[in-house]
Write an enzyme that holds these catalytic residues in place. Structure first.
Site, PDB file in Angstrom:
ATOM      1  CE  LYS A 135      -3.610   2.448   2.564  1.00 43.29           C
ATOM      2  NZ  LYS A 135      -4.636   2.375   3.617  1.00 43.29           N
ATOM      3  CG  HIS A 286     -12.734 -21.832 -39.287  1.00 42.33           C
ATOM      4  ND1 HIS A 286     -12.578 -20.547 -38.814  1.00 42.33           N
ATOM      5  CD2 HIS A 286     -12.672 -21.761 -40.633  1.00 42.33           C
ATOM      6  CE1 HIS A 286     -12.433 -19.727 -39.846  1.00 42.33           C
ATOM      7  NE2 HIS A 286     -12.486 -20.441 -40.970  1.00 42.33           N
TER       8      HIS A 286
END
Length: 534
Positions: A135, A286
């Protein structure tokens, strides 16, 4: 003098790192076993208990949860009130935190791990310190992995401080690590089927495969140019610990950046080709195999696979389970190929593709032989599919059919050659989109019908494609990924030339289809398992 607080469970490389910090004039603070190790190595180290004036207690559960530690980590150096508070209470700043956490993930991965062992390996103080330091990244560097030691030392040696860029990157990595850790704890605890009255120290809980909360952790490999279509955005992620031999472990040797569709098709080809023991080639278009074959070499396997559907092979994805050599490369180079994958490429093969700079060459190591789990074979343990605001999870389709699993249900018995071709065809059908119909003979596909709403249409398409490629289906075998609901699908493949069929069985009309096979004089086997692939 700068101060570093070091408290690590995995002590790999920590002595060398601490020695380098000391040489740079950094004061060393430490806890428990880490402090003892550094002291034994002759490094001047201050125990945290001396700073907090409070001894470690509760078997080490409480040692760093103290204002003398968290004040030094959280105080903002640019806020006068923070610095005044530190001075008033005699708290020194901590400029570098080096922490790795109790080995929770490794502990619960061990066979026979008790609930007590799992709980004891949940780190409390470590994550709290890491969050505090992360932090306050503008003032504190936080190191959570030994792989970061080198970069930290390089900046300290060159500039005497860590750059904002590195400190922020370390902070992000720290929060990611805490998320991974907490996710692992949540996954474990919410998978436990708790039983009342079990002795805590010896209780090995039953665990559910699917936990009450799913916390899958993936790390980004790269952003992609676009997704399935150009108006979609996309990125590629990998498992935190990818399976050996999986596509995300591959290295691209040359060619354009892989696209979203390239990766999806490449994965389909690679997963299919890995399933063969003989030299094999798989060509995918595909997401469906349009040509698959085995041979005595990469060249022979490719030549056979290409024959199945030369039209669809144009611009396809090609995968080999053997190194690609010069002769194979010269033949492949005659067609347009998007991606070519193999465990390796000979120098001669690489030289051939230098002239085709856009061809993407992927080198992917095959998983080691003899693995006793699907993961060790390079396969997913669980597959996922997104639905509206939800997620479908299932165990991956890792079933491997064995020859004794085949049950002959017709009067006519398959020949030994047909049985081998059935096993080949069944492996291919597993990777063809349902409804899947695959004609094979001699270790190669001769017609593939994929992804139709009707199995009857898939059978017709497979036959039509074989005819278009100039291939005879006389004497072929056919694999159907699911049962024939009526005899009409069987009649289509037999009319095309098939003499032997493999299907799962399990239909209410199985006997009708078996009778039709006997009437037509063909052999049929039931596999007892289906392979829907959507």
């Amino acid at each position: 003098m700068k101060t570093a607080l070091i408290s690590v469970s995995d002590k790999s490389g920590i002595v060398e790192f601490a020695r380098s910090l000391h040489a740079l004039g950094v004061r060393l603070l430490s806890t428990g076993g880490t402090a003892q190790l550094l002291a034994r190595e002759g490094l001047p180290v201050t125990e945290v208990a001396e700073v907090t004036q409070f001894p470690e207690m509760l078997d080490g559960r409480v040692k760093t949860l103290h204002p003398m530690v968290h004040g030094g980590l959280l105080a903002r150096r640019d806020v006068p009130a923070h610095m005044a508070a530190l001075q008033e209470h005699g708290i020194g700043t901590i400029d570098l935190l080096v922490v790795n956490l109790y080995p929770f993930e490794a502990t619960v991965a061990k066979a026979g791990c008790t609930l007590a062992d799992a709980i004891e390996n949940i780190d409390i103080g470590g994550p709290a310190m890491v969050r505090s330091a992360a932090k306050n990244w503008k003032d504190v560097g936080v190191v959570t992995d030994a792989g970061q030691y080198e970069a930290v030392l390089a900046e300290l040696k060159s500039a005497g401080r860590l750059s904002d860029k590195l400190r922020f990157a370390l902070s992000v990595a720290a929060f990611n690590r805490i998320a991974q850790y907490d996710g692992a704890i949540s996954d474990y605890l919410s998978s436990v089927d708790f039983e009342e009255g079990k002795p805590a120290e010896a209780y090995v809980p039953t665990r559910h495969l699917f936990p009450g909360q799913s916390n899958g952790i993936f790390t980004k490999i790269q952003d992609l140019r676009y997704g399935e279509n150009s108006h979609q955005q996309a990125a590629l992620y990998r498992d935190l610990h990818p399976a050996p031999g999986s596509i995300v472990t591959g290295v691209q040797l040359q060619g354009k950046e892989l696209s979203y569709n390239n990766i999806a098709d490449a994965d389909a080809a690679w997963e299919c080709v890995k399933s063969f023991r003989l030299p094999a080639c798989v060509i995918v278009k595909h997401a469906n195999p349009c040509g698959v074959a085995v041979g005595t070499s990469a060249l022979e396997a490719y030549s056979k696979a290409f024959q199945t559907d030369p039209t669809s092979a144009f611009g396809g994805i090609i995968a080999f389970n053997r190194p690609v050599d010069g002769p194979a490369a010269q033949q492949i180079a005659k067609q347009f190929v998007e991606v070519l994958m193999a465990p390796d490429f000979t120098p001669e093969a690489l030289e051939v593709f230098k002239a085709k700079a856009n061809v993407r060459l992927m080198k992917i190591a095959l998983p080691a032989a003899g693995g006793d789990t699907a993961w060790k074979h390079g396969r997913n343990l669980v597959d996922a599919k997104r639905v509206g605001s939800g997620l479908l999870l299932q165990t991956a389709d890792n079933h491997e059919l064995q020859l004794p699993d085949l049950k002959v249900v017709t009067a006519k018995q398959p020949t030994q050659e047909e049985m081998q071709d059935l096993m080949f065809a069944w492996k291919v059908a597993k990777y063809v989109k349902s409804n899947a119909i695959v004609f094979c003979k001699g270790g190669m596909t001769l017609g593939v019908g994929a992804g139709q709403m009707s199995r009857l249409d898939s059978a017709r398409i497979a036959s039509i494609k074989a005819q278009a490629a100039g291939l005879s289906l006389a004497g072929t075998v056919v694999a159907s990924d699911a049962f024939f609901p009526f005899r009409d699908g069987l009649d289509v493949v037999v009319d095309a030339g098939a003499t032997c069929v493999a299907q799962p069985g399990g239909s209410m009309r199985d006997q009708e289809v078996i009778d039709a096979a006997n009437e037509r004089g063909v052999a049929m086997v039931f596999t007892g398992v289906r392979h829907f692939r959507h």
